[in-house]
Scaffold this active site. Structure first.
Site, PDB file in Angstrom:
ATOM      1  N   GLY A   1      40.952  28.334  29.705  1.00 60.08           N
ATOM      2  CA  GLY A   1      39.700  28.229  29.528  1.00 60.08           C
ATOM      3  C   GLY A   1      39.108  26.850  30.334  1.00 60.08           C
ATOM      4  O   GLY A   1      40.248  25.879  30.345  1.00 60.08           O
TER       5      GLY A   1
ATOM      6  N   CYS B   1      47.755  26.851  28.696  1.00 56.79           N
ATOM      7  CA  CYS B   1      46.695  25.774  29.268  1.00 56.79           C
ATOM      8  C   CYS B   1      46.032  25.404  28.251  1.00 56.79           C
ATOM      9  O   CYS B   1      46.194  24.498  27.405  1.00 56.79           O
ATOM     10  CB  CYS B   1      46.269  26.677  30.476  1.00 56.79           C
ATOM     11  SG  CYS B   1      45.483  25.467  31.652  1.00 56.79           S
ATOM     12  N   TYR B   2      44.651  25.925  28.291  1.00 60.53           N
ATOM     13  CA  TYR B   2      43.667  25.320  27.358  1.00 60.53           C
ATOM     14  C   TYR B   2      43.995  25.614  25.939  1.00 60.53           C
ATOM     15  O   TYR B   2      44.134  24.811  24.967  1.00 60.53           O
ATOM     16  CB  TYR B   2      42.247  25.964  27.604  1.00 60.53           C
ATOM     17  CG  TYR B   2      41.116  25.579  26.711  1.00 60.53           C
ATOM     18  CD1 TYR B   2      40.482  24.137  26.882  1.00 60.53           C
ATOM     19  CD2 TYR B   2      40.874  26.208  25.393  1.00 60.53           C
ATOM     20  CE1 TYR B   2      39.539  23.706  25.792  1.00 60.53           C
ATOM     21  CE2 TYR B   2      39.869  25.782  24.679  1.00 60.53           C
ATOM     22  CZ  TYR B   2      39.078  24.838  24.905  1.00 60.53           C
ATOM     23  OH  TYR B   2      38.079  24.490  24.112  1.00 60.53           O
TER      24      TYR B   2
ATOM     25  N   HIS C   1      50.649  28.716  33.604  1.00 56.64           N
ATOM     26  CA  HIS C   1      50.370  30.256  33.337  1.00 56.64           C
ATOM     27  C   HIS C   1      51.382  31.246  33.368  1.00 56.64           C
ATOM     28  O   HIS C   1      51.626  31.622  34.692  1.00 56.64           O
ATOM     29  CB  HIS C   1      49.081  30.377  34.147  1.00 56.64           C
ATOM     30  CG  HIS C   1      47.829  29.804  33.821  1.00 56.64           C
ATOM     31  ND1 HIS C   1      46.846  30.264  32.867  1.00 56.64           N
ATOM     32  CD2 HIS C   1      47.550  28.611  34.333  1.00 56.64           C
ATOM     33  CE1 HIS C   1      45.920  29.660  32.724  1.00 56.64           C
ATOM     34  NE2 HIS C   1      46.411  28.414  33.760  1.00 56.64           N
TER      35      HIS C   1
ATOM     36  N   GLU D   1      51.296  34.014  32.879  1.00 58.89           N
ATOM     37  CA  GLU D   1      50.715  35.408  33.060  1.00 58.89           C
ATOM     38  C   GLU D   1      50.490  35.873  34.571  1.00 58.89           C
ATOM     39  O   GLU D   1      50.532  37.079  35.085  1.00 58.89           O
ATOM     40  CB  GLU D   1      49.507  35.773  32.350  1.00 58.89           C
ATOM     41  CG  GLU D   1      48.229  34.955  32.839  1.00 58.89           C
ATOM     42  CD  GLU D   1      48.373  33.353  32.229  1.00 58.89           C
ATOM     43  OE1 GLU D   1      49.341  33.106  31.697  1.00 58.89           O
ATOM     44  OE2 GLU D   1      47.002  32.838  32.059  1.00 58.89           O
TER      45      GLU D   1
ATOM     46  N   SER E   1      33.179  57.128  45.876  1.00 60.25           N
ATOM     47  CA  SER E   1      32.982  56.678  47.160  1.00 60.25           C
ATOM     48  C   SER E   1      34.358  56.970  48.156  1.00 60.25           C
ATOM     49  O   SER E   1      34.407  56.623  49.144  1.00 60.25           O
ATOM     50  CB  SER E   1      32.928  55.222  47.105  1.00 60.25           C
ATOM     51  OG  SER E   1      34.199  54.596  46.400  1.00 60.25           O
ATOM     52  N   GLY E   2      35.163  57.881  47.589  1.00 59.05           N
ATOM     53  CA  GLY E   2      36.508  58.046  48.147  1.00 59.05           C
ATOM     54  C   GLY E   2      37.655  57.296  47.898  1.00 59.05           C
ATOM     55  O   GLY E   2      38.754  57.437  47.981  1.00 59.05           O
ATOM     56  N   GLY E   3      37.163  55.977  47.093  1.00 54.97           N
ATOM     57  CA  GLY E   3      37.934  54.954  46.396  1.00 54.97           C
ATOM     58  C   GLY E   3      38.791  55.533  45.425  1.00 54.97           C
ATOM     59  O   GLY E   3      38.437  56.463  44.673  1.00 54.97           O
ATOM     60  N   VAL E   4      39.734  54.561  45.073  1.00 60.57           N
ATOM     61  CA  VAL E   4      40.653  54.861  43.875  1.00 60.57           C
ATOM     62  C   VAL E   4      40.189  55.073  42.680  1.00 60.57           C
ATOM     63  O   VAL E   4      40.020  55.821  41.682  1.00 60.57           O
ATOM     64  CB  VAL E   4      41.869  53.751  43.918  1.00 60.57           C
ATOM     65  CG1 VAL E   4      42.818  54.232  42.589  1.00 60.57           C
ATOM     66  CG2 VAL E   4      42.926  53.956  45.170  1.00 60.57           C
ATOM     67  N   ASP E   5      39.076  53.930  42.451  1.00 62.17           N
ATOM     68  CA  ASP E   5      38.567  53.744  41.211  1.00 62.17           C
ATOM     69  C   ASP E   5      37.551  54.730  40.806  1.00 62.17           C
ATOM     70  O   ASP E   5      37.605  55.448  39.674  1.00 62.17           O
ATOM     71  CB  ASP E   5      37.669  52.463  41.107  1.00 62.17           C
ATOM     72  CG  ASP E   5      38.600  51.259  41.547  1.00 62.17           C
ATOM     73  OD1 ASP E   5      39.642  51.475  41.635  1.00 62.17           O
ATOM     74  OD2 ASP E   5      37.709  50.124  41.776  1.00 62.17           O
ATOM     75  N   SER E   6      36.677  55.093  41.818  1.00 60.94           N
ATOM     76  CA  SER E   6      35.696  56.122  41.432  1.00 60.94           C
ATOM     77  C   SER E   6      36.447  57.680  41.553  1.00 60.94           C
ATOM     78  O   SER E   6      35.814  58.427  40.583  1.00 60.94           O
ATOM     79  CB  SER E   6      34.347  56.021  42.441  1.00 60.94           C
ATOM     80  OG  SER E   6      35.058  56.390  43.813  1.00 60.94           O
TER      81      SER E   6
ATOM     82  N   LYS F   1      43.786  47.386  38.946  1.00 64.53           N
ATOM     83  CA  LYS F   1      43.999  48.212  39.926  1.00 64.53           C
ATOM     84  C   LYS F   1      45.593  49.069  39.765  1.00 64.53           C
ATOM     85  O   LYS F   1      45.489  50.331  39.579  1.00 64.53           O
ATOM     86  CB  LYS F   1      44.212  47.425  41.168  1.00 64.53           C
ATOM     87  CG  LYS F   1      43.804  48.591  42.271  1.00 64.53           C
ATOM     88  CD  LYS F   1      42.518  48.835  42.368  1.00 64.53           C
ATOM     89  CE  LYS F   1      41.758  49.697  43.506  1.00 64.53           C
ATOM     90  NZ  LYS F   1      40.482  49.513  43.567  1.00 64.53           N
TER      91      LYS F   1
END
Ligand code: XMP
Length: 514
Positions: A58, A85-86, A173, A175, A225-230, A370
């Protein structure tokens, strides 16, 4: 409390940029992990049946007034704890150690020496590890109840363990993908120390999401939109609500080359979805006229987008819901996580929606990264070709054109980006890259064409590698590939005279130039 947490890992969110990434890495071990507010009491965590707790990083200083704290009972030994970390500094402080801002800051790649073969470091090999640090405060004194497991030059206590207890802390980190064997270290804690249950899978996530989404009342409008997400968002919703889903492709004039054809191929012909096509390019260009500030461009695109949606919804509606392919990094980088993270960029998906929007927003992918979305797309039967496409920002080419957005600069960026993608495909380098594109500003340079002097655009090519978009490094493309890109751009893109290659990593740069 999330019922999935039984046998899983709760990640207390102290607002670090990588807090959610911890969940993502734990889920990669097939263990369910969720981000919970940092003040969540131990009693609630125990009731939920968590196998262990991770305290995230953080931006605060543990001694600052109002600094986010954890329930003190968490440190009493009833549940395994890993502080990062924090979170690590909180752990040290809770056991009577000291943390201070003095001394050297460590940002980026640092080497640590592992001095103790504790189970936390089991199987990480070698004694020296390259790890990712990002802190200014450090533990300056650790209590007698703790043992040092690793040290760096600037942090003598880079990793510690409570004697005889299952409480660990690491200043670095594990991760982030740049930490050597970070996955192994997390797995040593999650599977070894906590004995968490390996029951999380993407298939389970898909089934749960479809079930939840099928409870939505009314009709759902989804922008594609043609993108992966949508594309994945539309596919999952179509599975959940069937023909109550209507998709709309709004051509903003800011998209990559050939998007409309891709949407027609994958969604209309492939999945048989009902997709409407709206050409709003003039409208977007008009709204962006004279706007040069990057954040203002994002707001304008977001607003124009939302207006266009609302109009479509009014004409074709009523629609009760608006589905968006927002991913977790969009949420966290816009400062909308449960913790106190700082805003980095206003992401169009989450920043531009007007308060009075008449539809409820549904974001089925907002927990995912992603690579997880690509996996989900595969489970939904979407073509690999469509799933391996690079991410593309919501504001589109508006953030890949520096300064004012003009049709000419849009054309140069679009055509040059298409060439970059084609050359990478040809040379087998497309899938190794996270993103590959060309951007352009107002800088013009002198060139010679035949025997004549010309004056034209300097195009900048950017190709980066990344695991999740949170950090990135520039791709070391071969000189042959770079040469092909350069030659094709100057030969084929009208008005482009010179090509430069951007060699900045993130941080300090972001992936998009604006
Ligand atoms: P940055 O440029 O912040 O990008 O390093 C990280 C990832 O997010 C994408 N990106 C955006 N996506 N709206 C989006 O939907 C935005 O405003 C936006 N800005 C960046 C970027 O393409 C990269 O994958």
């Amino acid at each position: 409390m999330d019922p999935g947490l039984a046998g899983g890992i709760a990640v207390l969110d102290f607002g670090g940029q990588y807090a959610h990434l911890i969940c993502r890495r734990v889920r990669a071990l097939q263990v369910y992990a969720a981000l919970v507010p940092h003040w969540t009491p131990l009693a609630e965590l125990k009731e939920a049946g968590v196998a262990g707790v991770i305290l995230s990083g953080g931006p605060s200083s543990v001694y600052a007034p109002g600094a986010p704290a954890a329930d003190p009972e968490i440190f009493e030994g009833n549940v395994p704890v890993l502080g990062i970390c924090y979170g690590y500094q909180l752990l040290v402080k809770a056991h009577g150690g000291e943390v201070a801002g003095a001394g050297r800051r460590e940002y980026g790649r640092t080497r640590v020496r592992v001095s103790d073969g504790d189970r936390l470091f089991e199987g990480v090999g070698g004694e020296e590890l390259a790890v990712w640090m990002s802190h200014s405060d450090s533990a300056t004194k650790i209590p007698a109840s703790m043992r040092v497991l690793a040290a760096s030059e600037a942090s003598p206590f880079a990793a510690v363990r409570l004697l005889g207890g299952e409480q660990y802390g690491v200043q670095f980190h594990p991760e982030v993908s740049h930490t050597d064997k970070g996955e192994r270290l997390l797995s040593n804690f999650v599977l070894g120390v906590c004995g968490a249950e390996r029951k999380w899978s993407m298939l389970g996530f898909l089934q749960r999401s479809v079930e939840e989404l099928s409870r939505l009342d009314g009709r759902v409008l989804c922008a594609v939109s043609g993108g992966v997400d949508s594309t994945v968002t539309a596919a999952i919703l179509s599975k959940a609500v069937g023909d109550r889903l209507r998709c709309v492709f709004i051509d903003t004039g800011l998209l990559r080359a050939g998007e409309k054809e891709k949407v027609e191929g994958v969604l209309r012909r492939g999945l048989g979805l009902n997709v409407a096509f709206v050409d709003a390019s003039e409208r977007f260009l008009g709204a962006l006229d004279g706007v040069a500030d990057p954040e203002e461009k994002r707001r304008v695109v977001g607003k124009t987008f939302a207006d266009a949606f609302e109009e479509f919804a009014r004409e074709e509606g009523p629609f009760e819901h608006l589905a968006q392919g927002t991913l977790y990094p969009d949420v966290i980088e816009s400062g909308r996580s449960t913790g106190p993270a700082a805003v980095i960029k206003t992401h169009h998906n989450v920043g531009g929606l007007p308060a009075g929007l008449s539809m409820r927003v549904v974001e089925p992918l907002r927990e995912l990264y992603k690579d997880e979305v690509r996996e989900l797309g595969g489970l939904l039967g979407l073509p690999e070709e469509a799933m391996k496409r690079h991410p593309f920002p919501g504001p589109g080419l508006a953030v890949r054109v520096l300064g004012e957005v003009t049709p000419e600069k849009l054309r140069v960026s679009r055509e040059a980006s298409r060439i970059v993608e084609e050359v990478l495909e040809e040379d087998g380098a497309y899938s190794d890259a996270w993103q590959a594109f060309a951007y352009v500003g107002d800088d013009k340079v002198t060139g010679v064409l035949g025997d004549e002097r010309t004056y034209g655009f300097q195009v900048v090519v950017k190709v980066v590698e990344s695991v999740d978009g949170m950090t990135a490094d520039w791709s070391r493309l071969s000189s042959g590939t770079l040469e092909k890109i350069s030659t094709r751009i100057t030969n084929e893109v009208q008005g482009a005279v010179a090509v430069a290659y951007n060699i900045s990593s993130k941080p300090p740069a972001t992936i998009e130039p604006q």
